[in-house]
Write a protein that holds these residues in place. Sequence first.
Motif, PDB file in Angstrom:
ATOM      1  N   LEU A  33       0.804  -1.217   0.000  1.00 23.65           N
ATOM      2  CA  LEU A  33       0.000   0.000   0.000  1.00 23.65           C
ATOM      3  C   LEU A  33       0.841   1.273   0.000  1.00 23.65           C
ATOM      4  CD1 LEU A  33      -2.805  -1.094   2.486  1.00 23.65           C
ATOM      5  CD2 LEU A  33      -2.919  -1.005  -0.011  1.00 23.65           C
ATOM      6  N   THR A  34       2.140   1.138   0.217  1.00 24.22           N
ATOM      7  CA  THR A  34       3.018   2.306   0.165  1.00 24.22           C
ATOM      8  C   THR A  34       3.899   2.294  -1.084  1.00 24.22           C
ATOM      9  OG1 THR A  34       4.607   1.155   1.599  1.00 24.22           O
ATOM     10  CG2 THR A  34       3.045   2.661   2.660  1.00 24.22           C
ATOM     11  N   GLY A  35       3.498   1.514  -2.075  1.00 23.38           N
ATOM     12  CA  GLY A  35       4.180   1.543  -3.363  1.00 23.38           C
ATOM     13  C   GLY A  35       5.514   0.838  -3.390  1.00 23.38           C
ATOM     14  N   ARG A  36       5.748  -0.087  -2.455  1.00 26.22           N
ATOM     15  CA  ARG A  36       7.025  -0.789  -2.411  1.00 26.22           C
ATOM     16  C   ARG A  36       6.917  -2.231  -2.889  1.00 26.22           C
ATOM     17  NH1 ARG A  36       8.540  -1.178   2.845  1.00 26.22           N
ATOM     18  NH2 ARG A  36       6.595  -0.351   3.673  1.00 26.22           N
ATOM     19  N   GLY A  37       5.859  -2.523  -3.641  1.00 28.23           N
ATOM     20  CA  GLY A  37       5.729  -3.844  -4.227  1.00 28.23           C
ATOM     21  C   GLY A  37       6.663  -4.011  -5.416  1.00 28.23           C
ATOM     22  N   THR A  38       6.837  -5.256  -5.840  1.00 30.43           N
ATOM     23  CA  THR A  38       7.674  -5.549  -7.004  1.00 30.43           C
ATOM     24  C   THR A  38       6.859  -6.369  -7.988  1.00 30.43           C
ATOM     25  OG1 THR A  38       9.665  -5.584  -5.622  1.00 30.43           O
ATOM     26  CG2 THR A  38       9.845  -6.538  -7.830  1.00 30.43           C
ATOM     27  N   TYR A  39       6.226  -5.664  -8.915  1.00 32.73           N
ATOM     28  CA  TYR A  39       5.496  -6.319  -9.996  1.00 32.73           C
ATOM     29  C   TYR A  39       6.419  -6.388 -11.212  1.00 32.73           C
ATOM     30  CZ  TYR A  39       1.602  -5.532  -6.848  1.00 32.73           C
ATOM     31  OH  TYR A  39       0.786  -5.538  -5.748  1.00 32.73           O
ATOM     32  N   ILE A  40       5.985  -7.039 -12.271  1.00 39.84           N
ATOM     33  CA  ILE A  40       6.892  -7.269 -13.393  1.00 39.84           C
ATOM     34  C   ILE A  40       7.412  -5.963 -13.983  1.00 39.84           C
ATOM     35  CG2 ILE A  40       7.080  -8.217 -15.729  1.00 39.84           C
ATOM     36  CD1 ILE A  40       7.100 -10.274 -13.459  1.00 39.84           C
ATOM     37  N   ASP A  41       6.555  -4.966 -14.102  1.00 40.27           N
ATOM     38  CA  ASP A  41       7.038  -3.728 -14.723  1.00 40.27           C
ATOM     39  C   ASP A  41       8.005  -2.971 -13.824  1.00 40.27           C
ATOM     40  OD1 ASP A  41       7.094  -2.283 -17.084  1.00 40.27           O
ATOM     41  OD2 ASP A  41       5.636  -0.817 -16.370  1.00 40.27           O
ATOM     42  N   ASP A  42       8.123  -3.395 -12.556  1.00 44.49           N
ATOM     43  CA  ASP A  42       9.112  -2.786 -11.666  1.00 44.49           C
ATOM     44  C   ASP A  42      10.499  -3.392 -11.868  1.00 44.49           C
ATOM     45  OD1 ASP A  42       7.258  -1.095 -10.290  1.00 44.49           O
ATOM     46  OD2 ASP A  42       6.535  -2.853  -9.203  1.00 44.49           O
ATOM     47  N   VAL A  43      10.584  -4.510 -12.587  1.00 46.50           N
ATOM     48  CA  VAL A  43      11.864  -5.205 -12.768  1.00 46.50           C
ATOM     49  C   VAL A  43      12.640  -4.541 -13.905  1.00 46.50           C
ATOM     50  CG1 VAL A  43      12.964  -7.391 -13.354  1.00 46.50           C
ATOM     51  CG2 VAL A  43      10.903  -7.369 -11.920  1.00 46.50           C
ATOM     52  N   ILE A  44      13.820  -4.094 -13.601  1.00 44.69           N
ATOM     53  CA  ILE A  44      14.697  -3.462 -14.592  1.00 44.69           C
ATOM     54  C   ILE A  44      16.040  -4.191 -14.566  1.00 44.69           C
ATOM     55  CG2 ILE A  44      15.882  -1.339 -15.282  1.00 44.69           C
ATOM     56  CD1 ILE A  44      13.603   0.218 -13.925  1.00 44.69           C
ATOM     57  N   VAL A  45      16.486  -4.611 -15.730  1.00 44.08           N
ATOM     58  CA  VAL A  45      17.734  -5.363 -15.856  1.00 44.08           C
ATOM     59  C   VAL A  45      18.666  -4.602 -16.795  1.00 44.08           C
ATOM     60  CG1 VAL A  45      18.751  -7.547 -16.607  1.00 44.08           C
ATOM     61  CG2 VAL A  45      16.529  -7.536 -15.469  1.00 44.08           C
ATOM     62  N   PRO A  46      19.950  -4.479 -16.476  1.00 46.64           N
ATOM     63  CA  PRO A  46      20.889  -3.784 -17.382  1.00 46.64           C
ATOM     64  C   PRO A  46      20.856  -4.392 -18.787  1.00 46.64           C
ATOM     65  CG  PRO A  46      21.932  -4.208 -15.267  1.00 46.64           C
ATOM     66  CD  PRO A  46      20.629  -4.929 -15.241  1.00 46.64           C
ATOM     67  N   GLY A  47      20.843  -3.530 -19.787  1.00 49.13           N
ATOM     68  CA  GLY A  47      20.848  -3.981 -21.177  1.00 49.13           C
ATOM     69  C   GLY A  47      19.514  -4.493 -21.662  1.00 49.13           C
ATOM     70  N   MET A  48      18.457  -4.195 -20.931  1.00 47.22           N
ATOM     71  CA  MET A  48      17.147  -4.769 -21.230  1.00 47.22           C
ATOM     72  C   MET A  48      16.530  -4.153 -22.483  1.00 47.22           C
ATOM     73  SD  MET A  48      13.989  -4.968 -18.542  1.00 47.22           S
ATOM     74  CE  MET A  48      13.701  -3.193 -18.519  1.00 47.22           C
ATOM     75  N   LEU A  49      16.008  -5.019 -23.355  1.00 43.98           N
ATOM     76  CA  LEU A  49      15.241  -4.597 -24.521  1.00 43.98           C
ATOM     77  C   LEU A  49      13.757  -4.742 -24.232  1.00 43.98           C
ATOM     78  CD1 LEU A  49      17.370  -6.443 -27.244  1.00 43.98           C
ATOM     79  CD2 LEU A  49      17.507  -4.022 -26.599  1.00 43.98           C
ATOM     80  N   HIS A  50      12.948  -4.195 -25.130  1.00 45.26           N
ATOM     81  CA  HIS A  50      11.498  -4.238 -24.945  1.00 45.26           C
ATOM     82  C   HIS A  50      10.836  -4.822 -26.185  1.00 45.26           C
ATOM     83  CE1 HIS A  50      11.502  -1.645 -21.289  1.00 45.26           C
ATOM     84  NE2 HIS A  50      12.669  -1.275 -21.815  1.00 45.26           N
ATOM     85  N   ALA A  51       9.736  -5.534 -25.968  1.00 44.14           N
ATOM     86  CA  ALA A  51       9.071  -6.242 -27.057  1.00 44.14           C
ATOM     87  C   ALA A  51       7.654  -5.726 -27.268  1.00 44.14           C
ATOM     88  CB  ALA A  51       9.033  -7.738 -26.762  1.00 44.14           C
ATOM     89  N   ALA A  52       7.226  -5.769 -28.520  1.00 42.23           N
ATOM     90  CA  ALA A  52       5.844  -5.470 -28.893  1.00 42.23           C
ATOM     91  C   ALA A  52       5.468  -6.411 -30.032  1.00 42.23           C
ATOM     92  CB  ALA A  52       5.682  -4.014 -29.323  1.00 42.23           C
ATOM     93  N   PHE A  53       4.190  -6.810 -30.054  1.00 37.18           N
ATOM     94  CA  PHE A  53       3.730  -7.792 -31.036  1.00 37.18           C
ATOM     95  C   PHE A  53       3.028  -7.148 -32.228  1.00 37.18           C
ATOM     96  CE2 PHE A  53       4.244 -10.574 -27.401  1.00 37.18           C
ATOM     97  CZ  PHE A  53       4.759 -11.727 -27.991  1.00 37.18           C
ATOM     98  N   VAL A  54       3.209  -7.771 -33.364  1.00 39.27           N
ATOM     99  CA  VAL A  54       2.348  -7.546 -34.526  1.00 39.27           C
ATOM    100  C   VAL A  54       1.307  -8.652 -34.465  1.00 39.27           C
ATOM    101  CG1 VAL A  54       2.204  -7.459 -37.040  1.00 39.27           C
ATOM    102  CG2 VAL A  54       4.256  -6.605 -35.863  1.00 39.27           C
TER     103      VAL A  54
END
Length: 786
Positions: A33-54
């Motif tokens: 409730l104080t915003g300290r959760g760790t959901y997937i979008d909170d995960v950041i990894v060095p060199g990380m790329l991002h994906a989008a679908f057609v």
Amino acid sequence: MARVGVMMVDRVAAAGMRFVGQRVQRKEDPRLLTGRGTYIDDVIVPGMLHAAFVRSPIARGSILSIDAEEARGVSGVVAVLTAADTDALNAFYSNPATDMPDCPYPDTGLLARGDVRFVGDPVALVVAETRALAEDGAALVKVEYAPEAPVVGMEAAAVMPPVHPDRDSNIVSTSVEVFGDIDEAFAAATYVVEDELCNCRQTQLPMETRGLVARRDGSGEVTINLACQSTHMAAMHIAHTLRLPLNEVRVIAKDVGGGFGLKVTQLRDELAVIAAALILNRPVKWIEDRIENLTAASQGRDERIKVRLAFDGDHRLLAADVTLNVDLGAYPNSTTASGFLVSLMFPGPYRLPAYRCASTGWYTNTCGMGPYRGPWMMEMFGRETIMDVAARQMGIDPFELRRKNIIGKPDLPFPMITGPVLDDISPRETFEMVADAIDLPAFRREQAEARKQGRYLGLGIATGIEPTTMGFGIMSSEVAHIRVEITGKVSVMSSTLSQGHGTPTTLAQIAADRLGVPLQDVTIFEGDSSRTGFGTGAGGSRQAVAGGAAVTTAADLLQEKIRRIAAHAYNATADRVRIQDGIITVEGSEEIQATIADIAQMAYVAPDRLPPGMEMGLEAQHRFRAPTFVFANATHACICEVDVETGIVSIRRWIAGGDSGELINPAIVEGQISGGVVQGIAGVLFEHMRYDENGQPLAATLKDYLVPTALDVPVIEFRHMCTPSATPGGFKGVGEGGAMISPPTLVNAVADALAPFECRWLDMPLSPERIVCGLLDEEAPKVSVA
């Protein structure tokens, strides 16, 4: 969020239990409730790329060409992958956890090969330095299709060419189960009642959509942060599909913002993202957007059930004949909805001497179906709504009809005609508890007076049995490993996985009580496939029963070791050792006092102070083999008012009565029931995943796919009974019952309100438009065929 009115019979906690049975505040809430959760979008990894679908914009057709040159030319776009790229990994979509012989999964790649089979089918994957660039690149990929006529709806599936060319028909699976002499029973009946119920398609709609971050490190281990319901099931599925050694796949799930069945298995697009990380040898993140979630993730319901009931002259059930049809879409990822549990559980809490159930699942060119909270709910939905239809036709009150047929504690153990033996439940007793709370005579007087004023009140009731735990096959066990650290703090490693269920609190309550330590000294660790042995995690209302029993037994083993060490150290017998609030005393020797930390010090660094032959350390593990089913039961009642001019249904009162065994934390139990009730209400009044005749989804945003707001949710009054199960702790599951029992409860209330109009109210959703058109004896405009 549900508004909860707490009206219950609290049971005194068992002797020595300080936390189990109490409304302990959830340990995880301050962090979340104080915003300290760790959901997937909170995960950041060095060199990380991002994906989008057609994704395919058509429901069915051949892929003539894919032109990705312009997309590849965008600065920041790293790759555009198609089926040829993922096929190079020799990947194939198959899931050993859910594959069943009666539900063959079509031969397909992770990305569409040669043709597309539903709107949203993943055709290509664009990987870029940012999500925005990936989406820009996806918009530039040109795909040429040759559209074909899609199969939309079960009627079309019966006559049109197969959705999957390698299949002979659009039938996924069929089954017929017969128990007793069904024909003789109907021939002897005084009353025969028949009706059909259509349940519309819905989607699970978790607050957190699907998502993952996949990467391979230098050692070769593939680590995936994943929004899932079981890290072990996910790891097995990923390893199997991508042909990786299982010991090289690690799945981590920190906080998960809801699953409801959607995250039990990983779909083709999720696996394609992991494949991209392997191909590019760089971390790749994908977060599903809401349009994808609504149109391309798995969906649920979309069933039609026809029920014929036979009664004798005293209104006692003689037989039931059931026909179930299910639209499973193009790529179903579960067969749960296609008949097995519906057929098995249809008799419910009633005496039923003869029974037949025929079920058929169909492929169509729509989004694939998967489990959705209580995926076998049609047994309860069909039975309980048509019981009310039968009561009206036979001229008997629905409460009295159930009273004549329901079983109670004196009937236990009670063998259902389908095989399971019902025990440790209280269907009749729970029913009467809710009936007393309603005060039926008083309501009927109020209803009659309201009708004179042009107001239409209705009362609905439904009763049912929830088969929890599902202890068979891959779901047969859960494991707990408990360790008292050298500091005296307690670490519990569990194969469970919270989706918001509160297991970090409830399992800690169990461990704290069994070990005699403060609650704040216990920490639950879940969500890492490398941390514990295999377990099924969240699904089938199993975590309190299987996970709780594993923690209970492991903690008891560990407590016994603590007592033995203390007895040896202080020259006493183990039966004289007492542990409370982390302090160890010896009965009769009040001057002796130690802490759990003192015992831990002995166990880890002072082996000479341990009993002869005792292993060092202070830890224990137990794998609990779950029973096939642990049954819970419930009865819900609802009072609603229907405005006949606008068609709007207002819920005035809701009573949820249930027998969920020993309640570890009543507040969490009620939260689970509340969530299920709200989802059931949503399915009756609001939610409808519609398709047009071309297979185009008509509810691609939350503007079109309606969900209830806080103003639509009633205050829920709770009534609890407690019949402990035979498992360690006496716990029962509670996760899915609310979602299954609430739809027939509300439908019956609406039907009762509108009984004077002699209209039929058994097709979902009961939208204002549909109700008004029904009252005018007009057909609602056809905006979809599914």
